[in-house]
Design a protein around this motif. Structure first.
Motif, PDB file in Angstrom:
ATOM      1  N   LEU A   5      -4.136   8.286   0.293  1.00  0.00           N
ATOM      2  CA  LEU A   5      -3.780   9.663  -0.010  1.00  0.00           C
ATOM      3  C   LEU A   5      -3.762  10.479   1.272  1.00  0.00           C
ATOM      4  O   LEU A   5      -4.710  10.415   2.072  1.00  0.00           O
ATOM      5  N   VAL A   6      -2.704  11.242   1.467  1.00  0.00           N
ATOM      6  CA  VAL A   6      -2.641  12.154   2.606  1.00  0.00           C
ATOM      7  C   VAL A   6      -2.406  13.573   2.096  1.00  0.00           C
ATOM      8  O   VAL A   6      -1.762  13.786   1.077  1.00  0.00           O
ATOM      9  N   ASP A   7      -2.992  14.520   2.799  1.00  0.00           N
ATOM     10  CA  ASP A   7      -2.783  15.950   2.540  1.00  0.00           C
ATOM     11  C   ASP A   7      -3.299  16.416   1.178  1.00  0.00           C
ATOM     12  O   ASP A   7      -2.867  17.430   0.685  1.00  0.00           O
ATOM     13  N   HIS A   8      -4.204  15.695   0.561  1.00  0.00           N
ATOM     14  CA  HIS A   8      -4.836  16.154  -0.677  1.00  0.00           C
ATOM     15  C   HIS A   8      -5.998  15.226  -1.035  1.00  0.00           C
ATOM     16  O   HIS A   8      -6.018  14.057  -0.654  1.00  0.00           O
ATOM     17  N   ILE A  55       3.541  -3.720   4.938  1.00  0.00           N
ATOM     18  CA  ILE A  55       3.151  -3.477   3.545  1.00  0.00           C
ATOM     19  C   ILE A  55       2.870  -2.008   3.254  1.00  0.00           C
ATOM     20  O   ILE A  55       2.776  -1.612   2.092  1.00  0.00           O
ATOM     21  N   TYR A  56       2.722  -1.185   4.285  1.00  0.00           N
ATOM     22  CA  TYR A  56       2.454   0.238   4.065  1.00  0.00           C
ATOM     23  C   TYR A  56       3.783   0.976   3.904  1.00  0.00           C
ATOM     24  O   TYR A  56       4.656   0.905   4.771  1.00  0.00           O
ATOM     25  N   GLU A  57       3.942   1.653   2.777  1.00  0.00           N
ATOM     26  CA  GLU A  57       5.199   2.326   2.479  1.00  0.00           C
ATOM     27  C   GLU A  57       4.945   3.767   2.052  1.00  0.00           C
ATOM     28  O   GLU A  57       4.113   4.025   1.178  1.00  0.00           O
ATOM     29  N   ALA A  58       5.644   4.696   2.698  1.00  0.00           N
ATOM     30  CA  ALA A  58       5.529   6.111   2.334  1.00  0.00           C
ATOM     31  C   ALA A  58       6.204   6.362   0.997  1.00  0.00           C
ATOM     32  O   ALA A  58       7.261   5.790   0.707  1.00  0.00           O
ATOM     33  N   ARG A  59       5.597   7.210   0.192  1.00  0.00           N
ATOM     34  CA  ARG A  59       6.150   7.573  -1.106  1.00  0.00           C
ATOM     35  C   ARG A  59       6.060   9.093  -1.275  1.00  0.00           C
ATOM     36  O   ARG A  59       5.244   9.754  -0.627  1.00  0.00           O
ATOM     37  N   ARG A  60       6.896   9.621  -2.156  1.00  0.00           N
ATOM     38  CA  ARG A  60       6.818  11.043  -2.476  1.00  0.00           C
ATOM     39  C   ARG A  60       6.445  11.192  -3.945  1.00  0.00           C
ATOM     40  O   ARG A  60       6.885  10.414  -4.786  1.00  0.00           O
ATOM     41  N   ALA A  61       5.656  12.203  -4.254  1.00  0.00           N
ATOM     42  CA  ALA A  61       5.183  12.405  -5.627  1.00  0.00           C
ATOM     43  C   ALA A  61       5.976  13.482  -6.356  1.00  0.00           C
ATOM     44  O   ALA A  61       5.573  13.935  -7.423  1.00  0.00           O
ATOM     45  N   GLY A  62       7.087  13.892  -5.786  1.00  0.00           N
ATOM     46  CA  GLY A  62       7.929  14.912  -6.409  1.00  0.00           C
ATOM     47  C   GLY A  62       9.178  15.127  -5.577  1.00  0.00           C
ATOM     48  O   GLY A  62       9.441  14.419  -4.603  1.00  0.00           O
ATOM     49  N   VAL A  86       0.857  -1.179   0.000  1.00  0.00           N
ATOM     50  CA  VAL A  86       0.000   0.000   0.000  1.00  0.00           C
ATOM     51  C   VAL A  86       0.897   1.233   0.000  1.00  0.00           C
ATOM     52  O   VAL A  86       1.705   1.426   0.913  1.00  0.00           O
ATOM     53  N   ASN A  87       0.762   2.052  -1.034  1.00  0.00           N
ATOM     54  CA  ASN A  87       1.540   3.282  -1.140  1.00  0.00           C
ATOM     55  C   ASN A  87       0.818   4.418  -0.417  1.00  0.00           C
ATOM     56  O   ASN A  87      -0.330   4.727  -0.733  1.00  0.00           O
ATOM     57  N   VAL A  88       1.491   5.012   0.541  1.00  0.00           N
ATOM     58  CA  VAL A  88       0.943   6.176   1.249  1.00  0.00           C
ATOM     59  C   VAL A  88       1.592   7.406   0.620  1.00  0.00           C
ATOM     60  O   VAL A  88       2.802   7.619   0.741  1.00  0.00           O
ATOM     61  N   ILE A  89       0.763   8.207  -0.068  1.00  0.00           N
ATOM     62  CA  ILE A  89       1.301   9.252  -0.942  1.00  0.00           C
ATOM     63  C   ILE A  89       0.695  10.616  -0.630  1.00  0.00           C
ATOM     64  O   ILE A  89      -0.526  10.738  -0.454  1.00  0.00           O
ATOM     65  N   GLY A  90       1.536  11.631  -0.627  1.00  0.00           N
ATOM     66  CA  GLY A  90       1.068  13.011  -0.559  1.00  0.00           C
ATOM     67  C   GLY A  90       0.887  13.575  -1.953  1.00  0.00           C
ATOM     68  O   GLY A  90       0.933  12.850  -2.954  1.00  0.00           O
ATOM     69  N   HIS A  91       0.693  14.876  -2.052  1.00  0.00           N
ATOM     70  CA  HIS A  91       0.386  15.504  -3.329  1.00  0.00           C
ATOM     71  C   HIS A  91       1.640  15.793  -4.153  1.00  0.00           C
ATOM     72  O   HIS A  91       2.768  15.652  -3.689  1.00  0.00           O
ATOM     73  N   SER A 102       3.635  13.449   6.844  1.00  0.00           N
ATOM     74  CA  SER A 102       2.400  12.735   7.157  1.00  0.00           C
ATOM     75  C   SER A 102       2.377  11.359   6.507  1.00  0.00           C
ATOM     76  O   SER A 102       1.858  10.394   7.075  1.00  0.00           O
ATOM     77  N   ALA A 103       2.930  11.265   5.299  1.00  0.00           N
ATOM     78  CA  ALA A 103       2.991   9.959   4.630  1.00  0.00           C
ATOM     79  C   ALA A 103       3.839   8.988   5.445  1.00  0.00           C
ATOM     80  O   ALA A 103       3.461   7.819   5.638  1.00  0.00           O
ATOM     81  N   ILE A 104       4.979   9.450   5.946  1.00  0.00           N
ATOM     82  CA  ILE A 104       5.851   8.589   6.751  1.00  0.00           C
ATOM     83  C   ILE A 104       5.181   8.217   8.066  1.00  0.00           C
ATOM     84  O   ILE A 104       5.173   7.044   8.476  1.00  0.00           O
ATOM     85  N   ALA A 105       4.579   9.200   8.721  1.00  0.00           N
ATOM     86  CA  ALA A 105       3.955   8.957  10.028  1.00  0.00           C
ATOM     87  C   ALA A 105       2.758   8.023   9.915  1.00  0.00           C
ATOM     88  O   ALA A 105       2.543   7.165  10.777  1.00  0.00           O
ATOM     89  N   TYR A 106       1.976   8.166   8.834  1.00  0.00           N
ATOM     90  CA  TYR A 106       0.786   7.321   8.716  1.00  0.00           C
ATOM     91  C   TYR A 106       1.156   5.905   8.281  1.00  0.00           C
ATOM     92  O   TYR A 106       0.528   4.935   8.722  1.00  0.00           O
ATOM     93  N   ALA A 107       2.170   5.768   7.431  1.00  0.00           N
ATOM     94  CA  ALA A 107       2.626   4.427   7.048  1.00  0.00           C
ATOM     95  C   ALA A 107       3.122   3.673   8.277  1.00  0.00           C
ATOM     96  O   ALA A 107       2.835   2.472   8.447  1.00  0.00           O
ATOM     97  N   TYR A 108       3.849   4.366   9.156  1.00  0.00           N
ATOM     98  CA  TYR A 108       4.323   3.746  10.394  1.00  0.00           C
ATOM     99  C   TYR A 108       3.139   3.284  11.244  1.00  0.00           C
ATOM    100  O   TYR A 108       3.118   2.150  11.748  1.00  0.00           O
ATOM    101  N   LEU A 109       2.143   4.145  11.393  1.00  0.00           N
ATOM    102  CA  LEU A 109       0.983   3.815  12.221  1.00  0.00           C
ATOM    103  C   LEU A 109       0.219   2.624  11.651  1.00  0.00           C
ATOM    104  O   LEU A 109      -0.167   1.700  12.379  1.00  0.00           O
ATOM    105  N   LYS A 110      -0.012   2.612  10.347  1.00  0.00           N
ATOM    106  CA  LYS A 110      -0.771   1.525   9.725  1.00  0.00           C
ATOM    107  C   LYS A 110      -0.027   0.192   9.863  1.00  0.00           C
ATOM    108  O   LYS A 110      -0.647  -0.844  10.127  1.00  0.00           O
ATOM    109  N   ASN A 111       1.277   0.214   9.708  1.00  0.00           N
ATOM    110  CA  ASN A 111       2.051  -1.018   9.891  1.00  0.00           C
ATOM    111  C   ASN A 111       1.995  -1.496  11.337  1.00  0.00           C
ATOM    112  O   ASN A 111       1.927  -2.702  11.611  1.00  0.00           O
ATOM    113  N   LYS A 112       2.013  -0.530  12.263  1.00  0.00           N
ATOM    114  CA  LYS A 112       1.952  -0.874  13.680  1.00  0.00           C
ATOM    115  C   LYS A 112       0.603  -1.493  14.024  1.00  0.00           C
ATOM    116  O   LYS A 112       0.529  -2.523  14.706  1.00  0.00           O
TER     117      LYS A 112
END
Length: 555
Positions: A312-315, A39-46, A8-13, A23-33
């Protein structure tokens, strides 16, 4: 968690800011916990801006991996795990492997699992039908081991590891018939007649293949040894042996190695379909991230590719999201902006709260689930809140943001004023930066009806840093508008300490829009907006309302 979900990709805008990344990093950590998974991994879109880079480095995090699209890729298809074969394998063995595995294509690899070529059942069929190519065994440097294996035979004399290097394949009938046909170095198929076997040997054949399991006399064995002639015995009759022997050549003789249609695990399914449209094959080799052979993918499997799963976080606006979102499975949206244009194919958790920062919502979710926030995660969340609320100065800041920020500061051990000043100063540093980089450090696209526009923002602690940024970015706005294909772009140069924004713009009619939206006069391409620091609450809503009114007037 269903087994079908690989990741699961946790992605911001797009053009991510500090809140988007942290927020992507913090939420991926929480979901995995919560799920006791990984399986939850933070990603950046830019690209990460300098403010965010400061926060990540300060709290010991690497940048999340870049993701530019969530369209299905080959890695989301069913990749058939099939071992590569050696280039020396016989066509007969390759054909047998195809029947066992139910595929019509095999991939040839080396010891390091690099792809060398492929062989298809059509290639084997063509080789088998070419009955007039009597020199194919020698031309292909076929090993005696391949011949023995293909003919289900036994090597009575000679080295199985040696190869046939000359001559043609002949069928020996009688000495009289062989006299004008068998040449030195030929490979001769014979039966049980002593005279025929002996004559072939004395003609300096490189090998005789004794069919029908016939006996080979000691005299013929001795003669063959003197002449350097190999002997192979096979239970097959002469007809079967003559048909099969051409199948002993190595696959390297018939494999394709130029112009191979190979697909990377990261190739999008849409691109793969275009690539293979004109191919005659049904199975295609797949290469992993390291360039090594991974397996095969079939044409039908491209039609059943699994959707990527995203949070999706922050958008929650389509214009701010990565490409291919309509082909992905949106599981959750956590945001603090206006409700935008993203649609989901199935019900999804959507948490949207009127607070100053997404990380404030995440802080609340941590509390609700009684999950302890690690100090480094708390530091990232604090950074996000400081950035989005301009250290509690923004009108978007709520009491909940302040409470969350103070609690997170206690957990990570940071002094809010000194840390936020250092973070903002890092973000305002223009050393070695281009206008394009500064412009895109926090830029978002919005739309209302037929109107589409972009608004960027930079926050500055000193007048000198703000003026330097204006001098750099101002002339770039026209180029930015063209690159983003927008009729209007606006940019906020916000002085954090004085809570004032100097508003630059580009585009036909943009000056009139500013006058009507904010009731100010524009001078030298700039509008000064005292007390304005929030794009979300103080800039975008008036612009939206103005564009709506202009459209109504035009209608």
């Amino acid at each position: 968690m269903p087994e079908a979900i690989r990741k699961v990709n946790v992605i911001g805008h797009l053009n991510p800011d500090t809140d988007s990344i942290c927020s992507a990093i913090a939420y991926a950590y929480l979901k995995n916990k919560l799920g006791n998974t990984d399986i939850y991994e933070a990603r950046r879109a830019g690209s990460v801006n300098r403010e965010t880079a400061f926060a990540l480095k300060h709290f010991g995090f690497a940048e999340p991996e870049l993701i530019t699209t969530v369209t299905p890729q080959i890695k989301d298809c069913e990749v058939q795990k099939q071992d590569g074969i050696d280039a020396g394998m016989s066509l007969f063995a390759a054909w047998s492997r195809m029947r066992e595995t139910g595929t019509d294509t095999l991939c040839i690899t080396d010891e390091q699992n690099n792809l060398g070529g492929l062989i298809a059942v059509k290639d084997i069929a063509n080789a088998n039908l070419d009955i007039f190519d009597t020199e194919v065994i020698a031309e292909s440097a076929t090993s005696y081991a391949n011949i023995v294996s293909t003919l289900n035979g036994e090597m009575l004399l000679g080295d199985p590891e040696a190869t046939v290097t000359e001559g043609s394949v002949r069928v020996g009938t009688t000495p009289e018939m062989m006299e004008d046909t068998v040449k030195k170095g030929d490979l001769v198929l014979v039966t049980n007649r002593y005279e025929t076997q002996q004559f072939a040997v004395e003609c300096d054949a490189s090998c005789i293949v004794v069919c029908c399991g016939a006996h080979v006399s000691p005299q013929v064995m001795a003669s063959a040894k003197r002449h350097g002639c190999a002997i192979i015995a096979t239970p097959y009759d002469t007809y079967a042996a003559s048909r099969l022997i051409c199948m002993s050549i190595p696959v390297s003789a018939k494999m394709h190695h130029d112009g191979i249609v190979k697909l990377s695990v990261n190739t999008s399914v849409d691109d793969a379909k275009k690539t293979i449209a004109s191919s005659r094959h049904r199975f295609f080799p797949v290469i992993d991230e390291d360039g090594k052979y991974k397996g095969l993918v079939s044409t039908p499997s491209l039609l059943t590719a699994k959707k990527k799963h995203v949070i999706l976080v922050d958008h929650n606006e389509r214009s701010q999201a990565v490409e291919g979102l309509e082909q992905a499975e949106i599981m959750e949206i956590i945001d603090h902006h206006r409700i935008g244009s993203i649609e989901t194919a199935a019900p999804a958790l959507f948490r949207n709260m009127p607070v100053g920062c997404t990380s404030t919502i995440l802080w609340q979710i941590y509390q609700e689930n009684d999950v302890e926030i690690p100090a480094n995660i708390a530091g990232l969340m604090l950074s996000a809140i400081m950035s989005d609320t301009l250290a509690f100065r923004s009108p978007t800041c709520t009491p909940l943001d302040i409470k969350a920020g103070e609690d997170l500061a206690r957990i990570c051990g940071e002094d809010i004023p000194s840390y936020s000043d250092a973070m903002f100063e890092a973000g305002a540093d223009l050393t070695g930066r281009t206008a394009e980089e500064v412009f895109h450090q926090d830029f978002k696209v919005f739309s209302r009806g037929n109107a589409k526009f972009g608004v960027g923002q930079g926050s500055f602690m000193t007048e000198n840093s703000r003026k330097a940024a204006e001098k750099l970015v101002g002339p770039y706005l026209a180029e930015a508008a063209a690159a983003e294909e927008l009729p209007m772009v606006f940019y906020m140069f916000t002085d954090v300490k004085s809570s004032t924004t100097e508003f630059l713009y580009y585009g036909e009619g943009a000056e009139d829009v500013i006058r009507r939206a904010f009731g100010v006069e524009v001078k030298d391409g700039m509008a000064v907006l005292p007390g304005v620091v929030s794009r979300k609450k103080q800039i975008v809503p008036p612009l939206m309302a103005t564009f709506q009114k202009i459209q109504e007037e035009q209608d």
